[in-house]
Design a protein around this motif. Sequence first.
Motif, PDB file in Angstrom:
ATOM      1  N   ASP A 114       0.693  -1.414   0.156  1.00  0.00           N
ATOM      2  CA  ASP A 114      -0.195  -0.176  -0.065  1.00  0.00           C
ATOM      3  C   ASP A 114       0.760   1.466  -0.145  1.00  0.00           C
ATOM      4  O   ASP A 114       0.259   2.391  -0.138  1.00  0.00           O
ATOM      5  N   HIS A 115       1.988   1.296   0.270  1.00  0.00           N
ATOM      6  CA  HIS A 115       2.826   2.480   0.567  1.00  0.00           C
ATOM      7  C   HIS A 115       4.307   2.269  -0.380  1.00  0.00           C
ATOM      8  O   HIS A 115       5.260   2.875   0.145  1.00  0.00           O
ATOM      9  N   ARG A 116       4.198   1.838  -1.395  1.00  0.00           N
ATOM     10  CA  ARG A 116       5.374   1.872  -2.399  1.00  0.00           C
ATOM     11  C   ARG A 116       5.792   3.189  -2.637  1.00  0.00           C
ATOM     12  O   ARG A 116       7.035   3.301  -2.638  1.00  0.00           O
ATOM     13  N   ASP A 117       5.092   4.204  -2.737  1.00  0.00           N
ATOM     14  CA  ASP A 117       5.525   5.514  -3.171  1.00  0.00           C
ATOM     15  C   ASP A 117       6.200   6.130  -1.814  1.00  0.00           C
ATOM     16  O   ASP A 117       7.458   6.777  -2.020  1.00  0.00           O
ATOM     17  N   ALA A 118       5.802   5.815  -0.770  1.00  0.00           N
ATOM     18  CA  ALA A 118       6.758   6.153   0.328  1.00  0.00           C
ATOM     19  C   ALA A 118       8.208   5.390   0.598  1.00  0.00           C
ATOM     20  O   ALA A 118       9.063   5.949   0.790  1.00  0.00           O
ATOM     21  N   ILE A 119       8.080   4.083  -0.059  1.00  0.00           N
ATOM     22  CA  ILE A 119       9.316   3.351   0.294  1.00  0.00           C
ATOM     23  C   ILE A 119      10.197   4.094  -1.002  1.00  0.00           C
ATOM     24  O   ILE A 119      11.734   4.213  -0.671  1.00  0.00           O
ATOM     25  N   LYS A 120       9.521   4.356  -1.888  1.00  0.00           N
ATOM     26  CA  LYS A 120      10.586   4.948  -3.075  1.00  0.00           C
ATOM     27  C   LYS A 120      11.142   6.437  -2.776  1.00  0.00           C
ATOM     28  O   LYS A 120      12.361   6.577  -2.812  1.00  0.00           O
ATOM     29  N   LEU A 121      10.780   7.163  -1.849  1.00  0.00           N
ATOM     30  CA  LEU A 121      10.943   8.273  -1.149  1.00  0.00           C
ATOM     31  C   LEU A 121      12.107   7.973  -0.293  1.00  0.00           C
ATOM     32  O   LEU A 121      13.263   8.628  -0.054  1.00  0.00           O
ATOM     33  N   TYR A 122      12.063   6.981   0.654  1.00  0.00           N
ATOM     34  CA  TYR A 122      12.827   6.495   1.656  1.00  0.00           C
ATOM     35  C   TYR A 122      14.150   6.376   1.026  1.00  0.00           C
ATOM     36  O   TYR A 122      15.218   6.707   1.351  1.00  0.00           O
ATOM     37  N   ALA A 123      14.261   5.490  -0.094  1.00  0.00           N
ATOM     38  CA  ALA A 123      15.512   5.182  -0.984  1.00  0.00           C
ATOM     39  C   ALA A 123      15.998   6.149  -1.794  1.00  0.00           C
ATOM     40  O   ALA A 123      17.318   6.575  -1.343  1.00  0.00           O
ATOM     41  N   GLU A 124      15.025   7.021  -2.475  1.00  0.00           N
ATOM     42  CA  GLU A 124      15.908   7.670  -3.508  1.00  0.00           C
ATOM     43  C   GLU A 124      15.835   9.121  -2.998  1.00  0.00           C
ATOM     44  O   GLU A 124      16.905   9.876  -3.296  1.00  0.00           O
ATOM     45  N   VAL A 125      15.259   9.461  -1.799  1.00  0.00           N
ATOM     46  CA  VAL A 125      15.409  10.861  -1.330  1.00  0.00           C
ATOM     47  C   VAL A 125      16.147  10.795  -0.143  1.00  0.00           C
ATOM     48  O   VAL A 125      17.478  11.275   0.099  1.00  0.00           O
ATOM     49  N   LEU A 126      15.900  10.143   0.846  1.00  0.00           N
ATOM     50  CA  LEU A 126      16.529  10.078   2.145  1.00  0.00           C
ATOM     51  C   LEU A 126      17.646   9.226   2.224  1.00  0.00           C
ATOM     52  O   LEU A 126      18.863   9.622   2.810  1.00  0.00           O
ATOM     53  N   CYS A 127      17.863   8.105   1.309  1.00  0.00           N
ATOM     54  CA  CYS A 127      19.152   7.284   1.350  1.00  0.00           C
ATOM     55  C   CYS A 127      19.847   7.741  -0.024  1.00  0.00           C
ATOM     56  O   CYS A 127      20.841   7.397  -0.334  1.00  0.00           O
ATOM     57  N   ASN A 129      12.938   0.008  -8.498  1.00  0.00           N
ATOM     58  CA  ASN A 129      11.595  -0.570  -7.994  1.00  0.00           C
ATOM     59  C   ASN A 129      11.975  -0.976  -6.757  1.00  0.00           C
ATOM     60  O   ASN A 129      12.089  -2.339  -6.317  1.00  0.00           O
ATOM     61  N   TRP A 130      12.068   0.024  -5.771  1.00  0.00           N
ATOM     62  CA  TRP A 130      12.605  -0.214  -4.237  1.00  0.00           C
ATOM     63  C   TRP A 130      11.405  -1.041  -3.638  1.00  0.00           C
ATOM     64  O   TRP A 130       9.949  -0.715  -3.827  1.00  0.00           O
ATOM     65  N   ARG A 131      11.615  -1.965  -2.702  1.00  0.00           N
ATOM     66  CA  ARG A 131      10.623  -2.518  -1.631  1.00  0.00           C
ATOM     67  C   ARG A 131      11.462  -2.561  -0.362  1.00  0.00           C
ATOM     68  O   ARG A 131      12.466  -2.508  -0.161  1.00  0.00           O
ATOM     69  N   LEU A 132      10.392  -2.653   0.757  1.00  0.00           N
ATOM     70  CA  LEU A 132      10.864  -2.756   1.944  1.00  0.00           C
ATOM     71  C   LEU A 132      11.119  -4.391   2.239  1.00  0.00           C
ATOM     72  O   LEU A 132      10.337  -5.029   2.128  1.00  0.00           O
ATOM     73  N   ALA A 133      12.282  -4.764   2.562  1.00  0.00           N
ATOM     74  CA  ALA A 133      12.709  -6.235   2.866  1.00  0.00           C
ATOM     75  C   ALA A 133      12.512  -6.405   4.548  1.00  0.00           C
ATOM     76  O   ALA A 133      11.862  -7.434   4.589  1.00  0.00           O
ATOM     77  N   CYS A 134      13.222  -5.524   5.393  1.00  0.00           N
ATOM     78  CA  CYS A 134      13.113  -5.908   6.610  1.00  0.00           C
ATOM     79  C   CYS A 134      13.235  -4.689   7.630  1.00  0.00           C
ATOM     80  O   CYS A 134      13.292  -3.681   7.020  1.00  0.00           O
ATOM     81  N   LEU A 135      12.537  -4.759   8.913  1.00  0.00           N
ATOM     82  CA  LEU A 135      12.716  -3.709   9.707  1.00  0.00           C
ATOM     83  C   LEU A 135      13.105  -4.134  10.991  1.00  0.00           C
ATOM     84  O   LEU A 135      13.209  -5.213  11.442  1.00  0.00           O
ATOM     85  N   ASP A 136      13.628  -2.996  11.831  1.00  0.00           N
ATOM     86  CA  ASP A 136      14.115  -3.756  13.201  1.00  0.00           C
ATOM     87  C   ASP A 136      14.131  -2.242  14.193  1.00  0.00           C
ATOM     88  O   ASP A 136      13.664  -1.314  13.453  1.00  0.00           O
ATOM     89  N   PRO A 137      14.397  -2.395  15.216  1.00  0.00           N
ATOM     90  CA  PRO A 137      14.358  -1.080  16.301  1.00  0.00           C
ATOM     91  C   PRO A 137      15.299   0.030  15.876  1.00  0.00           C
ATOM     92  O   PRO A 137      14.889   1.214  16.131  1.00  0.00           O
ATOM     93  N   GLU A 138      16.091  -0.003  14.839  1.00  0.00           N
ATOM     94  CA  GLU A 138      16.947   1.283  14.491  1.00  0.00           C
ATOM     95  C   GLU A 138      16.842   1.649  13.134  1.00  0.00           C
ATOM     96  O   GLU A 138      17.264   2.540  12.636  1.00  0.00           O
TER      97      GLU A 138
END
Length: 252
Positions: free
Chosen positions: A185-198, A204-213
């Motif tokens: 539901d939020h691939r647009d946000a994931i794309k922003l995370y990768a291409e803007v913040l990182c 075609n970015w996707r979220l693989a894993c998450l953790d407390p950090e």
Amino acid sequence: MDKETKSVIRPTNDDARLLAKGLIRSARFGALAAIEAESGHPMASRVSVATDLDGTPVILTSTLSGHTAAILQTPACSLLVGEPGKGDPVAHPRTSLFCNALPVERGSRVHERLRARYLARHPKSQLYVDFGDFSFFRLELLRASLNGGFGKAFELEQEDLQTSMDDPEQWAAFEAGAVAHMNDDHRDAIKLYAEVLCKAEAANWRLACLDPEGLDLVAGDRTARLWYTEPLSDPKDLRPTLVALALQARNA
């Protein structure tokens, strides 16, 4: 009189800790060094790498591999992670991790957690991950030697490398649903995370894993690590954190 030898090791700081953690979390593969069971000589093998929730490196190996016999007989080993880029390969950051390789019991809760996280990073391993001769090993971290580039050497301890967490199972139960929801539901946000913040390349970015950090983002063979502003103590804090990160990226 001998001149005092100047140490090349720099004092450990937060930047060094973050760099080492990022190299581990972002690694797709590494060079595993172990003692060959038959000869007693050191041997090095390339292995695919994922991480547990606390940042412990995880590998999947076959009993047919020489390095599996090596770490079963002598668990003490090391793992080198850090990919070279353009130019001189030794000018790029890398870290050598000193570890003890511990096999993970098949069918255990830890096995199921590691299987899910490993497949998220290496989806093609679905073809063989459940074969009877394949096993997961956690490479329990002891310390690390970090080379951040020329003249940037650090010695880090276990507490510098791992993410502190009280309840891994709580995070594991939350992770699967949260990752699926973000990718659906939020691939647009994931794309922003990768291409803007990182500042990663468009893909075609996707979220693989998450953790407390932070978050591990993938696009084919590419990886990106996005850190939260502050570590999270409860997975319930993740949603407002992700919303804030998306807003930050949109305003950038």
